[in-house]
Write a protein that holds these residues in place. Structure first.
Motif, mmCIF file in Angstrom:
data_model
loop_
_atom_site.group_PDB
_atom_site.id
_atom_site.type_symbol
_atom_site.label_atom_id
_atom_site.label_comp_id
_atom_site.label_asym_id
_atom_site.label_seq_id
_atom_site.Cartn_x
_atom_site.Cartn_y
_atom_site.Cartn_z
ATOM 1 N N TYR A 236 6.225 10.752 -7.361
ATOM 2 C CA TYR A 236 5.122 9.843 -7.017
ATOM 3 C C TYR A 236 4.360 10.258 -5.762
ATOM 4 O O TYR A 236 3.448 9.566 -5.339
ATOM 5 C CB TYR A 236 5.668 8.431 -6.867
ATOM 6 C CG TYR A 236 6.454 8.009 -8.091
ATOM 7 C CD1 TYR A 236 5.802 7.706 -9.290
ATOM 8 C CD2 TYR A 236 7.842 8.003 -8.085
ATOM 9 C CE1 TYR A 236 6.519 7.370 -10.420
ATOM 10 C CE2 TYR A 236 8.568 7.658 -9.209
ATOM 11 C CZ TYR A 236 7.904 7.340 -10.371
ATOM 12 O OH TYR A 236 8.613 7.024 -11.506
ATOM 13 N N LYS B 223 4.411 2.168 -5.950
ATOM 14 C CA LYS B 223 3.241 2.924 -5.522
ATOM 15 C C LYS B 223 2.026 2.030 -5.716
ATOM 16 O O LYS B 223 1.797 1.541 -6.815
ATOM 17 C CB LYS B 223 3.088 4.215 -6.312
ATOM 18 C CG LYS B 223 1.919 5.044 -5.795
ATOM 19 C CD LYS B 223 2.026 6.487 -6.167
ATOM 20 C CE LYS B 223 0.929 7.241 -5.442
ATOM 21 N NZ LYS B 223 0.997 8.657 -5.715
ATOM 22 N N ASP B 224 1.297 1.819 -4.638
ATOM 23 C CA ASP B 224 0.121 0.952 -4.651
ATOM 24 C C ASP B 224 0.433 -0.396 -5.301
ATOM 25 O O ASP B 224 -0.271 -0.861 -6.185
ATOM 26 C CB ASP B 224 -1.059 1.654 -5.328
ATOM 27 C CG ASP B 224 -1.449 2.918 -4.572
ATOM 28 O OD1 ASP B 224 -1.353 2.923 -3.325
ATOM 29 O OD2 ASP B 224 -1.835 3.902 -5.221
ATOM 30 N N ASP C 146 0.813 -1.216 0.000
ATOM 31 C CA ASP C 146 0.000 0.000 0.000
ATOM 32 C C ASP C 146 0.844 1.262 0.000
ATOM 33 O O ASP C 146 1.900 1.318 0.639
ATOM 34 C CB ASP C 146 -0.902 0.030 1.244
ATOM 35 C CG ASP C 146 -1.899 -1.120 1.267
ATOM 36 O OD1 ASP C 146 -2.433 -1.450 0.192
ATOM 37 O OD2 ASP C 146 -2.124 -1.673 2.349
ATOM 38 N N GLY C 147 0.357 2.273 -0.719
ATOM 39 C CA GLY C 147 0.998 3.580 -0.699
ATOM 40 C C GLY C 147 2.320 3.612 -1.437
ATOM 41 O O GLY C 147 2.613 2.779 -2.290
ATOM 42 N N LEU C 148 3.118 4.622 -1.090
ATOM 43 C CA LEU C 148 4.418 4.830 -1.724
ATOM 44 C C LEU C 148 5.492 4.172 -0.870
ATOM 45 O O LEU C 148 5.596 4.449 0.323
ATOM 46 C CB LEU C 148 4.699 6.331 -1.855
ATOM 47 C CG LEU C 148 5.964 6.730 -2.590
ATOM 48 C CD1 LEU C 148 5.951 6.235 -4.043
ATOM 49 C CD2 LEU C 148 6.138 8.238 -2.562
ATOM 50 N N GLU D 109 5.420 9.946 7.076
ATOM 51 C CA GLU D 109 4.380 9.015 6.633
ATOM 52 C C GLU D 109 4.128 9.054 5.121
ATOM 53 O O GLU D 109 3.409 8.212 4.604
ATOM 54 C CB GLU D 109 3.072 9.313 7.370
ATOM 55 C CG GLU D 109 3.177 9.183 8.881
ATOM 56 C CD GLU D 109 3.470 7.753 9.319
ATOM 57 O OE1 GLU D 109 2.835 6.826 8.784
ATOM 58 O OE2 GLU D 109 4.344 7.577 10.182
ATOM 59 N N LYS D 110 4.700 10.007 4.409
ATOM 60 C CA LYS D 110 4.439 10.127 2.967
ATOM 61 C C LYS D 110 5.052 8.980 2.175
ATOM 62 O O LYS D 110 4.572 8.635 1.104
ATOM 63 C CB LYS D 110 4.976 11.455 2.437
ATOM 64 C CG LYS D 110 4.250 12.664 2.967
ATOM 65 C CD LYS D 110 4.857 13.927 2.404
ATOM 66 C CE LYS D 110 4.243 15.148 3.044
ATOM 67 N NZ LYS D 110 4.949 16.375 2.631
ATOM 68 N N VAL D 111 6.154 8.429 2.689
ATOM 69 C CA VAL D 111 6.822 7.311 2.009
ATOM 70 C C VAL D 111 7.308 6.321 3.062
ATOM 71 O O VAL D 111 7.811 6.710 4.106
ATOM 72 C CB VAL D 111 7.988 7.787 1.107
ATOM 73 C CG1 VAL D 111 9.080 8.447 1.913
ATOM 74 C CG2 VAL D 111 8.560 6.642 0.288
ATOM 75 N N LYS D 112 7.111 5.056 2.772
ATOM 76 C CA LYS D 112 7.610 3.995 3.649
ATOM 77 C C LYS D 112 8.916 3.493 3.039
ATOM 78 O O LYS D 112 8.985 3.242 1.834
ATOM 79 C CB LYS D 112 6.581 2.866 3.713
ATOM 80 C CG LYS D 112 6.972 1.738 4.630
ATOM 81 C CD LYS D 112 5.820 0.733 4.667
ATOM 82 C CE LYS D 112 5.976 -0.213 5.817
ATOM 83 N NZ LYS D 112 4.800 -1.088 5.930
#
Length: 105
Positions: free
Chosen positions: A104, A80-81, A18-20, A49-52
């Motif tokens: 991204y 991403k996703d 999930d996410g970036l 939290e914007k990127v893991k």
């Protein structure tokens, strides 16, 4: 505070779906890998939290390394996703990594 975490073959899919996500394929004996580690810590602190950011030790997690065709380290993959968006091979300065991630966000 840096939020970079280690993942394994067993946890990779769950931790990166999930996410970036910036995935760092590395090994303890790799000089350029050790150079990129503090850069990733800085990016983690700045973006929160914007990127893991996760690290995969290629010696201990060969299935994941093979799945992504990692032939050289460090290899950084931006997902991403759950879709691979970009692959960066070798050490890059923080500015280049910031630019790659920013595309991204």
């Amino acid at each position: 505070m840096s939020n970079v975490q280690e993942v394994t073959d067993a946890t990779f899919a769950t931790e990166t779906k999930d996410g970036l996500v910036l995935v760092d394929f590395w090994a303890p004996w790799c000089g350029p890998c050790r150079m990129v580690a503090p850069v990733l810590d800085e990016i983690s602190e700045e973006l929160g939290e914007k990127v893991k950011i996760v690290k995969v030790n290629v010696d201990d997690n060969q299935a994941t390394s093979k799945e992504f065709g990692v032939m050289s380290i460090p290899t950084l993959i931006i997902k991403k996703d759950n879709e691979v968006k970009e692959t960066i091979i070798g050490y890059r300065p923080k500015e280049e990594l910031d630019e790659a991630i920013a595309k991204y966000l």
